[in-house]
Design a protein around this motif. Sequence first.
Motif, PDB file in Angstrom:
ATOM      1  N   ILE A  66      31.970   5.430 -14.613  1.00 52.07           N
ATOM      2  CA  ILE A  66      30.822   5.981 -15.343  1.00 52.07           C
ATOM      3  C   ILE A  66      30.874   5.483 -16.779  1.00 52.07           C
ATOM      4  CG2 ILE A  66      29.868   8.101 -16.310  1.00 52.07           C
ATOM      5  CD1 ILE A  66      30.527   9.511 -13.727  1.00 52.07           C
ATOM      6  N   GLU A  71      26.859  19.758  -6.779  1.00 54.72           N
ATOM      7  CA  GLU A  71      25.463  19.458  -6.439  1.00 54.72           C
ATOM      8  C   GLU A  71      24.872  18.347  -7.292  1.00 54.72           C
ATOM      9  OE1 GLU A  71      26.210  22.808  -7.456  1.00 54.72           O
ATOM     10  OE2 GLU A  71      24.436  23.616  -8.472  1.00 54.72           O
ATOM     11  N   PHE A  72      25.538  18.011  -8.406  1.00 55.49           N
ATOM     12  CA  PHE A  72      25.059  16.895  -9.222  1.00 55.49           C
ATOM     13  C   PHE A  72      25.029  15.589  -8.420  1.00 55.49           C
ATOM     14  CE2 PHE A  72      26.191  18.561 -13.725  1.00 55.49           C
ATOM     15  CZ  PHE A  72      25.319  19.598 -13.529  1.00 55.49           C
ATOM     16  N   LEU A  73      25.849  15.512  -7.372  1.00 58.47           N
ATOM     17  CA  LEU A  73      25.937  14.278  -6.596  1.00 58.47           C
ATOM     18  C   LEU A  73      24.864  14.175  -5.524  1.00 58.47           C
ATOM     19  CD1 LEU A  73      29.757  14.111  -5.816  1.00 58.47           C
ATOM     20  CD2 LEU A  73      28.518  12.553  -7.275  1.00 58.47           C
ATOM     21  N   LEU A 133      21.754  13.904  -3.062  1.00 60.80           N
ATOM     22  CA  LEU A 133      20.534  13.120  -3.100  1.00 60.80           C
ATOM     23  C   LEU A 133      19.682  13.310  -1.856  1.00 60.80           C
ATOM     24  CD1 LEU A 133      22.378   9.937  -4.250  1.00 60.80           C
ATOM     25  CD2 LEU A 133      20.623  11.048  -5.588  1.00 60.80           C
ATOM     26  N   PHE A 179      21.970  21.907  -0.997  1.00 52.68           N
ATOM     27  CA  PHE A 179      21.913  22.894  -2.072  1.00 52.68           C
ATOM     28  C   PHE A 179      22.045  24.323  -1.563  1.00 52.68           C
ATOM     29  CE2 PHE A 179      21.079  20.989  -6.100  1.00 52.68           C
ATOM     30  CZ  PHE A 179      20.729  19.704  -5.764  1.00 52.68           C
ATOM     31  N   ASP A 215      31.586   6.927   1.520  1.00 52.76           N
ATOM     32  CA  ASP A 215      31.356   5.750   0.685  1.00 52.76           C
ATOM     33  C   ASP A 215      32.625   4.912   0.548  1.00 52.76           C
ATOM     34  OD1 ASP A 215      28.927   6.872   0.409  1.00 52.76           O
ATOM     35  OD2 ASP A 215      29.017   7.235  -1.739  1.00 52.76           O
ATOM     36  N   GLU A 244      23.285  17.972 -19.091  1.00 55.36           N
ATOM     37  CA  GLU A 244      23.291  18.046 -17.644  1.00 55.36           C
ATOM     38  C   GLU A 244      22.546  16.853 -17.041  1.00 55.36           C
ATOM     39  OE1 GLU A 244      21.843  21.710 -15.682  1.00 55.36           O
ATOM     40  OE2 GLU A 244      23.674  22.500 -16.571  1.00 55.36           O
ATOM     41  N   GLN A 285      24.764  13.903 -17.086  1.00 53.60           N
ATOM     42  CA  GLN A 285      25.837  14.026 -16.091  1.00 53.60           C
ATOM     43  C   GLN A 285      25.338  13.766 -14.673  1.00 53.60           C
ATOM     44  OE1 GLN A 285      28.266  17.499 -16.113  1.00 53.60           O
ATOM     45  NE2 GLN A 285      28.455  17.484 -18.341  1.00 53.60           N
ATOM     46  N   ILE A 286      24.156  14.335 -14.363  1.00 59.38           N
ATOM     47  CA  ILE A 286      23.613  14.155 -13.019  1.00 59.38           C
ATOM     48  C   ILE A 286      23.290  12.679 -12.784  1.00 59.38           C
ATOM     49  CG2 ILE A 286      21.687  14.722 -11.487  1.00 59.38           C
ATOM     50  CD1 ILE A 286      21.540  17.408 -12.929  1.00 59.38           C
ATOM     51  N   GLN A 325      24.690  10.112 -14.181  1.00 59.57           N
ATOM     52  CA  GLN A 325      25.933   9.351 -13.993  1.00 59.57           C
ATOM     53  C   GLN A 325      26.487   9.567 -12.594  1.00 59.57           C
ATOM     54  OE1 GLN A 325      28.165  11.079 -17.166  1.00 59.57           O
ATOM     55  NE2 GLN A 325      27.659   9.468 -18.618  1.00 59.57           N
ATOM     56  N   ALA A 326      26.478  10.843 -12.149  1.00 62.15           N
ATOM     57  CA  ALA A 326      27.047  11.152 -10.842  1.00 62.15           C
ATOM     58  C   ALA A 326      26.254  10.460  -9.741  1.00 62.15           C
ATOM     59  CB  ALA A 326      27.058  12.659 -10.627  1.00 62.15           C
ATOM     60  N   GLN A 327      24.915  10.476  -9.881  1.00 58.94           N
ATOM     61  CA  GLN A 327      24.106   9.885  -8.820  1.00 58.94           C
ATOM     62  C   GLN A 327      24.223   8.369  -8.799  1.00 58.94           C
ATOM     63  OE1 GLN A 327      20.168  11.580  -8.952  1.00 58.94           O
ATOM     64  NE2 GLN A 327      20.955  13.472  -8.081  1.00 58.94           N
ATOM     65  N   LEU A 353      26.913   6.829  -9.282  1.00 59.09           N
ATOM     66  CA  LEU A 353      28.139   6.599  -8.518  1.00 59.09           C
ATOM     67  C   LEU A 353      27.871   6.571  -7.030  1.00 59.09           C
ATOM     68  CD1 LEU A 353      31.070   8.685  -9.892  1.00 59.09           C
ATOM     69  CD2 LEU A 353      30.776   6.232  -9.864  1.00 59.09           C
ATOM     70  N   ARG A 354      26.865   7.355  -6.613  1.00 57.28           N
ATOM     71  CA  ARG A 354      26.542   7.406  -5.196  1.00 57.28           C
ATOM     72  C   ARG A 354      25.780   6.166  -4.758  1.00 57.28           C
ATOM     73  NH1 ARG A 354      25.864  11.854  -2.378  1.00 57.28           N
ATOM     74  NH2 ARG A 354      25.994  10.383  -0.685  1.00 57.28           N
ATOM     75  N   VAL A 404      22.888   5.052  -6.416  1.00 54.05           N
ATOM     76  CA  VAL A 404      21.488   5.043  -6.806  1.00 54.05           C
ATOM     77  C   VAL A 404      21.327   3.983  -7.879  1.00 54.05           C
ATOM     78  CG1 VAL A 404      19.631   6.369  -7.844  1.00 54.05           C
ATOM     79  CG2 VAL A 404      21.253   7.478  -6.328  1.00 54.05           C
ATOM     80  N   ARG A 432      14.718  13.483  -7.956  1.00 51.19           N
ATOM     81  CA  ARG A 432      16.111  13.632  -7.514  1.00 51.19           C
ATOM     82  C   ARG A 432      16.958  14.274  -8.594  1.00 51.19           C
ATOM     83  NH1 ARG A 432      17.122   7.924  -5.525  1.00 51.19           N
ATOM     84  NH2 ARG A 432      16.231   7.897  -3.450  1.00 51.19           N
ATOM     85  N   LEU A 448      15.819  18.242  -9.228  1.00 52.61           N
ATOM     86  CA  LEU A 448      16.192  19.320  -8.316  1.00 52.61           C
ATOM     87  C   LEU A 448      17.492  20.014  -8.741  1.00 52.61           C
ATOM     88  CD1 LEU A 448      15.294  20.845  -5.825  1.00 52.61           C
ATOM     89  CD2 LEU A 448      16.611  19.257  -4.444  1.00 52.61           C
ATOM     90  N   PRO A 449      18.592  19.249  -8.937  1.00 50.56           N
ATOM     91  CA  PRO A 449      19.803  19.931  -9.403  1.00 50.56           C
ATOM     92  C   PRO A 449      19.609  20.624 -10.746  1.00 50.56           C
ATOM     93  CG  PRO A 449      20.260  17.625  -8.891  1.00 50.56           C
ATOM     94  CD  PRO A 449      18.803  17.819  -8.719  1.00 50.56           C
ATOM     95  N   ARG A 480      19.210  29.725 -12.606  1.00 49.00           N
ATOM     96  CA  ARG A 480      20.379  30.586 -12.769  1.00 49.00           C
ATOM     97  C   ARG A 480      20.576  30.950 -14.237  1.00 49.00           C
ATOM     98  NH1 ARG A 480      24.834  27.317  -9.909  1.00 49.00           N
ATOM     99  NH2 ARG A 480      23.024  26.193  -9.170  1.00 49.00           N
TER     100      ARG A 480
END
Lengths: 476, 252
Positions: free
Chosen positions: A300, A321-323, A325, A362, A380, B158, B161-162, B164-166, B168-169, B171, B186, B189-190, B197
């Motif tokens: 990152i 949940e940040f991951l 998709l 989620f 992955d 946030e 962060q989201i 960056q995380a996505q 990695l997946r 995207v 995408r 939603l998170p 909350r």
Amino acid sequence: MHEDLFLLQNASFRFPEDAKNTLNGVSFSVRQGEKLVISGPSGSGKSTLLYLLNRLYPANCDGIVGGEIRLFGKQADEYMPGEINHRVATVFQDPDSQFCMPTVEEELAFTLENLHIPRIAMEGRIAEVLELTGLSALRHSIIQSLSSGMKQRVATACALAMKPEVLLLDEPLSHLDPFTAQQFIIWLDGLQKKAGLTVIAVEHRLDLWDAFFDRELSMGRSGRITADELFQPKNPVLFPERVSAVESSTALAVDQVSVEIKNKKLLSSLSFEAKRGEVLVIAGPNGSGKSTLLKALCGIYKRSSGTIQSSGIGYVPQSPEFLFLAQTVEKELAFSGTSSPSEVAELLDRLALVQLKDAHPFSVSHGQKRRVAIGAMLADNHPVLLMDEPTSGQDSAALQELFALIHERVQEGLTFLIVTHDMEFAAAVADSVLLIKDGKMTGKFSASEVWGDEQLLASHQLLPPKGADRYAGSFA
Amino acid sequence: MQDLLHEMNPSIKFVLVTGSMLTLAFFFDPWTPAIFWLAIVLMQLFLSRVNWKLWCLMMLPFTLGSFGYLWTTLVFGADDTSEILWTFAGISVTEEQWKHALSLSFRVMALSTLSLLFALTTDPVKFVMSLMQQLKLPPKLAYSVMVSYQFLPVLKDEFIQIQQAQRLRGVLVEKHWWQRLLNLRRLLLPMLAGAVRKAERAAFAMEARGFTGAARTEFFRPVTVTRTDLFMAILFSSVLVGSCAAGIVLSN
């Protein structure tokens, strides 16, 4: 003479959308000056009970209340909105979402304005509560720039500004690391003695509180009180002993890695290795670069120099949940297309996610979300997994689940790098410990040698795990 | 002197700025917005401590837009019978068209400068407090704005962060802005799940501290209306009336 502040007789509570009662036949009374803790697993209704005492419920959820609830000798439903909050103040668990004003002073003033305190008296009240809580120096600080521990102190100061008779605490430590939590409890103890408050707390990590409380009310799964007794200091969560699964081949080799962002050196030349099947805990003070290291390892953050050799590094953030998709758990695992459908099916089976495969990622529980995230990383093809603060805000059942999850995965040859503040958890799970301070690596230690070295731990703002002898022994 | 616009009561400033904008909407000659625009720039120059680098940067899109208005009105404006001023590359521009075009672009400049004057000299917290005290905005609304304002930096963190995380997946960062816009859901939603909350927690925390949404009787820091505000109100009104009058005179 002692009076009953709160008196509940056969009280019950049900959320309008639920079929079953959240609370059943709850009867107890609270006397002035008591320090009471309500304990129980998540979902036992302990927070709901707390919200009945400060009148957030039933008004906010149209809940259905049964039985009798008397607050200060008066029927609960006879109170006007906001009336009881002058006498019963509350501190909540999340330090990030308790404030609505920019500075400490303005936040305190917000509270006093709610109570219609005359303006001339406000200045005195603010100075007084800051003096009492020892926060005078932070008067003009921006709240969002403070650490979590300080935010919780500010939240407590705001509660005390109302000069309440009762202080309610809703899991106030769950977002603090153990060191900060211990400081907070010592501070709170002094405050309680000075102000002579009645304290009622909801808490699942009782071991941190030592002998603060004098009475414990245990709640069971069905929303009933299962025990009402004298409080005894608790032992930390006990994890099963585990046998290390470290293999001889290297899974991750980090050589002279440095990270520099916007001309600020965040990490300087770190070098270490991790084996297949190794669990490596990364620990150090807040802001020392632990999360930066994880982000640099998984790519990152760009590293400014050094090399990282590994067959694939995956990352599970604090909020898994940040991951996510995809629309279902199964599609989530298959998202990248790296694994074949049969491999995905096998992964679902291994991680016990088969029953959830059509659920939306989620909508599953927090522990399940983490399993999905790990599953996605494995699908992955990332056999080295980095986990950022997986222990934060978890109750003992969740910690046991996490422990089992990690323990099972390392048997399959995975490698874990875990950032955590929870030293009991770290002691139970770690094969080795990487200590970091100010962006520099102090060293990689084997777990058995580090837990006994109180000085080394203290210099990294860490507390030795309770029962350290046991862990030191088991590795010897 | 240079503090006057900053020290002004934000509600009074808000009313004056909105009033000026509405008034300008009724003047179609080029002179009124042009003179008003100049006057507002001068006011900012002498009565505020604006960061001019930032000011120029923020004005850039408006200036481009205003220029766009100018030439589209000239090229595509309705034909009329007034005198043709000049012809270029087959396009003839009449006096009426020229006036309309200038009026439109000066109006864009005047309105954007006016908005910037407000935005760059007003502290958002003080503005909300003043709305509550002077314009009787209900505390429920005022404090929900305050809470959202506190959450902005958290949400920004946030979001990063989201993202960056996505990434990695796997995207990919899309090349075109419209593709990125489509993929935003995408990320949202998170974020929304977390925001709901947080909002509930903040509401509980405020209520537990005795906030009921009822009108308040006491303020720790009353935002007052002072002589400065009277002076500034007179100044604003005279600038507005002056430029309107000058516009009427000059266009006849």
